[in-house]
Design an enzyme around this catalytic site. Structure first.
Site, PDB file in Angstrom:
ATOM      1  N   LYS A 102      -4.767  -0.470  12.297  1.00  0.00           N
ATOM      2  CA  LYS A 102      -4.539   0.396  11.540  1.00  0.00           C
ATOM      3  C   LYS A 102      -5.220   1.702  11.730  1.00  0.00           C
ATOM      4  O   LYS A 102      -6.647   1.636  11.837  1.00  0.00           O
ATOM      5  CB  LYS A 102      -5.769  -0.551  10.344  1.00  0.00           C
ATOM      6  CG  LYS A 102      -5.134  -0.040   9.415  1.00  0.00           C
ATOM      7  CD  LYS A 102      -5.039  -0.690   8.125  1.00  0.00           C
ATOM      8  CE  LYS A 102      -4.773  -0.501   6.562  1.00  0.00           C
ATOM      9  NZ  LYS A 102      -5.150  -1.086   5.114  1.00  0.00           N
TER      10      LYS A 102
ATOM     11  N   SER B 279      -0.793  -2.102   2.222  1.00  0.00           N
ATOM     12  CA  SER B 279      -0.663  -1.000   2.731  1.00  0.00           C
ATOM     13  C   SER B 279      -1.028  -1.212   4.797  1.00  0.00           C
ATOM     14  O   SER B 279      -0.466   0.289   5.049  1.00  0.00           O
ATOM     15  CB  SER B 279      -2.142   0.348   2.800  1.00  0.00           C
ATOM     16  OG  SER B 279      -3.776  -0.444   2.721  1.00  0.00           O
TER      17      SER B 279
ATOM     18  N   SER C 192      -3.680  -5.830   1.039  1.00  0.00           N
ATOM     19  CA  SER C 192      -3.190  -5.260   2.159  1.00  0.00           C
ATOM     20  C   SER C 192      -3.046  -5.174   3.719  1.00  0.00           C
ATOM     21  O   SER C 192      -2.076  -4.671   4.232  1.00  0.00           O
ATOM     22  CB  SER C 192      -3.825  -3.863   1.911  1.00  0.00           C
ATOM     23  OG  SER C 192      -3.774  -2.850   0.812  1.00  0.00           O
TER      24      SER C 192
HETATM   25  N1  GLN Z   1      -2.472  -2.413  -3.396  1.00  0.00           N
HETATM   26  C1  GLN Z   1      -3.524  -2.525  -3.525  1.00  0.00           C
HETATM   27  C2  GLN Z   1      -3.688  -0.641  -3.597  1.00  0.00           C
HETATM   28  O1  GLN Z   1      -2.948  -0.156  -4.018  1.00  0.00           O
HETATM   29  C3  GLN Z   1      -4.763  -2.806  -2.399  1.00  0.00           C
HETATM   30  C4  GLN Z   1      -4.743  -1.538  -1.124  1.00  0.00           C
HETATM   31  C5  GLN Z   1      -5.658  -2.395  -0.040  1.00  0.00           C
HETATM   32  O2  GLN Z   1      -5.399  -4.068  -0.284  1.00  0.00           O
HETATM   33  N2  GLN Z   1      -5.548  -1.789   0.813  1.00  0.00           N
HETATM   34  O3  GLN Z   1      -5.000  -0.605  -3.786  1.00  0.00           O
END
Ligand code: GLN
Length: 497
Positions: free
Chosen positions: A78, A153, A177
């Site tokens: 990532k 994400s 995410s």
């Molecule tokens: N979807 C969640 C957010 O937008 C979690 C994102 C994540 O785990 N990095 O914060």
């Protein structure tokens, strides 16, 4: 033989028996990445560097030098993990052109394990999002249905494994995410306990919630990658000094007494897609047939998880992202001349910072910074931030109580299968609710895994989530493996043409 259709353990077998060389494997993945470029999984690949790493593994093997546990296996990364000298941009214009001068600890561990670092994967900007649509590079497509999002994400890392562009990948999970995109892409994804994996060199979103974790085709491969990246690190004072168990050694071991599973009442209620619910109920039956003891458990305060998270995470991000102002870090605006008499009153340095941040950050990141700054502002902190911390404690208490009765709790990973590209872009709240079942584990600091447990009638993957007490990754993995072994849903791959 096409090595890209293999698993990581399968590849290790082929490489170890010299049926194939690491360079040949790397070339096959590079070809495939080129072929499926349209999925927009990678934001950066350096083919020469990939091949050089592979040749070095081949050389070591030929010379009978000792090899690490991932020797020759490509791992996609990532784009928020720092890799020395490689672009690391967090999917943001803010970090365009940034090449960190050091390796994240997880990356250093991969290198020490002789893994092949294979490209940086697309993501929501600074890991804020659930669909990988908040990326300056445009969205990643779901390999199962290219009109749909891969989740987020870490959508690029999930899609990389799903599309056989890498047998393993690393992502990060702040509110879901890793688990949510794993679920939506039909792969295994694991969020470790907070403190299990060092966050050194992980570009911070919300430091009290972020964890690095693996994506893989199956539970054993996830265990292998977790093993490699786990452990105490002097560079991250929140990493915990506990021995890292040999996860693979115990993975296939039957439980001495029946596994006790708590089905989370609140996770099977209203708003759940009927096909998702049916798959989760079928998974519960699989566990029953395997002799697990199933009971219902309540996590009554979990309904406050999303609101508490959207105070805590933005508050931390507003602080973490303050460093990107164009002075030392981040994009610097070329033109910050005043456009009004009022602006002319502002000192040029401040105008430069304002213009740099306005240009460098996307809409969602700005929304989070504003939410967080507001929640922390004088006079509001008690009402919002401190209140959210109290809720966080209560959510943790709910889990503590549940884990007095059961070994793991179970529910869906995501309330729906992958949604359409664009569907939730204009509706932040709908997007935030994608993580309704995953966020609580981050607030409580406990580990969770998503494993494939079905396909909808239209062929979209469905994920089963298991959660365990802090540092019980061993139990979590064994429970997931028990399911994987007994179910029909392990390691399915989309047909990509
Ligand atoms: N979807 C969640 C957010 O937008 C979690 C994102 C994540 O785990 N990095 O914060």
């Amino acid at each position: 033989m096409d090595p890209t259709r293999s698993t990581a353990s399968g590849l290790l077998g082929l490489l170890g028996s010299k049926a194939i060389g690491a360079e040949e494997v790397a070339r096959a993945y590079l070809d495939r990445a080129r072929k499926f470029d349209r999925l927009n999984v990678f934001v950066h690949i350096d083919p020469e560097n990939v091949l050089a790493q592979a040749r070095e593994v081949d050389r070591k093997r030929a010379a009978n030098e000792p090899l690490g546990p991932l020797a020759g296996v490509p791992v996609a990364i990532k784009d928020l993990l720092c890799v020395n000298g490689e672009p690391t941009t967090c999917g943001s214009r803010m970090l365009r052109g940034f090449k960190p001068p050091y390796d994240a600890t997880a990356i250093a561990k991969l290198k020490a394990a002789d893994a092949i670092l294979f490209g940086k994967t697309n993501m929501d900007e600074f890991a804020m999002g659930s669909s990988t649509e908040n990326s300056v590079y445009g969205p990643t497509l779901n390999p199962w249905d290219e009109t749909r999002i891969p989740g987020g994400s870490s959508g690029g890392s999930a899609a990389a494994v799903a599309a056989d562009l890498a047998p393993l990948s690393l992502g990060s999970d702040t509110g879901g995410s890793i688990r949510q995109p794993a679920s939506l892409c039909g792969v295994v994804g694991l969020k470790p306990t907070y403190g299990r994996v060092s966050r050194y060199g992980l570009i911070a979103f919300a430091s009290s919630l972020d964890q690095i974790g693996p994506f893989a085709h199956n539970v054993a491969d996830a265990a292998l990658l977790l093993q490699v990246v786990s452990g105490r690190d002097a560079n991250d004072s929140t990493s915990v000094d506990l021995p890292v168990p040999n996860y693979l050694e115990t993975l296939e071991k039957p439980f001495d007494r029946p596994l006790r599973i708590g089905v989370v009442r609140e996770f099977l209620g209203e708003g759940l897609d009927p096909e998702v619910e049916a798959s989760i109920r079928a998974a519960i039956n699989v566990f029953k047939e395997q002799g697990a003891l199933i009971e219902e458990v309540g996590l009554p305060r979990s309904k406050y998880g999303v609101p508490a998270y959207y105070i805590v995470a933005p508050a931390e991000c507003s602080s973490n992202l303050a460093r990107y102002d164009g002075t030392i870090y981040g994009h610097r605006a070329a033109d910050f001349s005043p456009v009004s008499p009022e602006e002319a009153e502002i000192p040029p340095l401040i105008r430069m910072m304002m213009a740099s941040r306005a240009e460098g950050f996307g809409a969602e990141v700005k929304r989070r910074i504003m939410l967080g700054t507001f929640a922390l502002s004088a006079g509001y902190a008690d009402q919002y931030y401190n209140q959210a911390l109290r809720v966080r404690r209560l959510i943790r208490d709910d889990f503590d109580q549940a884990f007095q009765k059961v070994d793991v709790v179970l529910g869906p990973t995501s309330p729906t299968p992958a949604f359409k590209l664009g569907e939730r872009v204009a509706d932040p709240l709908a997007m935030y609710l994608s993580d309704i079942f995953t966020i609580t584990a981050n607030l409580a600091g406990i580990p969770g895994i998503s494993v494939p447990c079905g396909l909808t009638r239209s062929g979209l993957p469905i994920g089963l989530q298991l959660l365990a007490p802090a540092f019980a990754e061993e139990t979590l993995l064994r429970a997931a493996r028990l399911y994987e072994r007994a179910s029909d849903w392990g390691d399915r791959r989309p047909e990509l043409l």
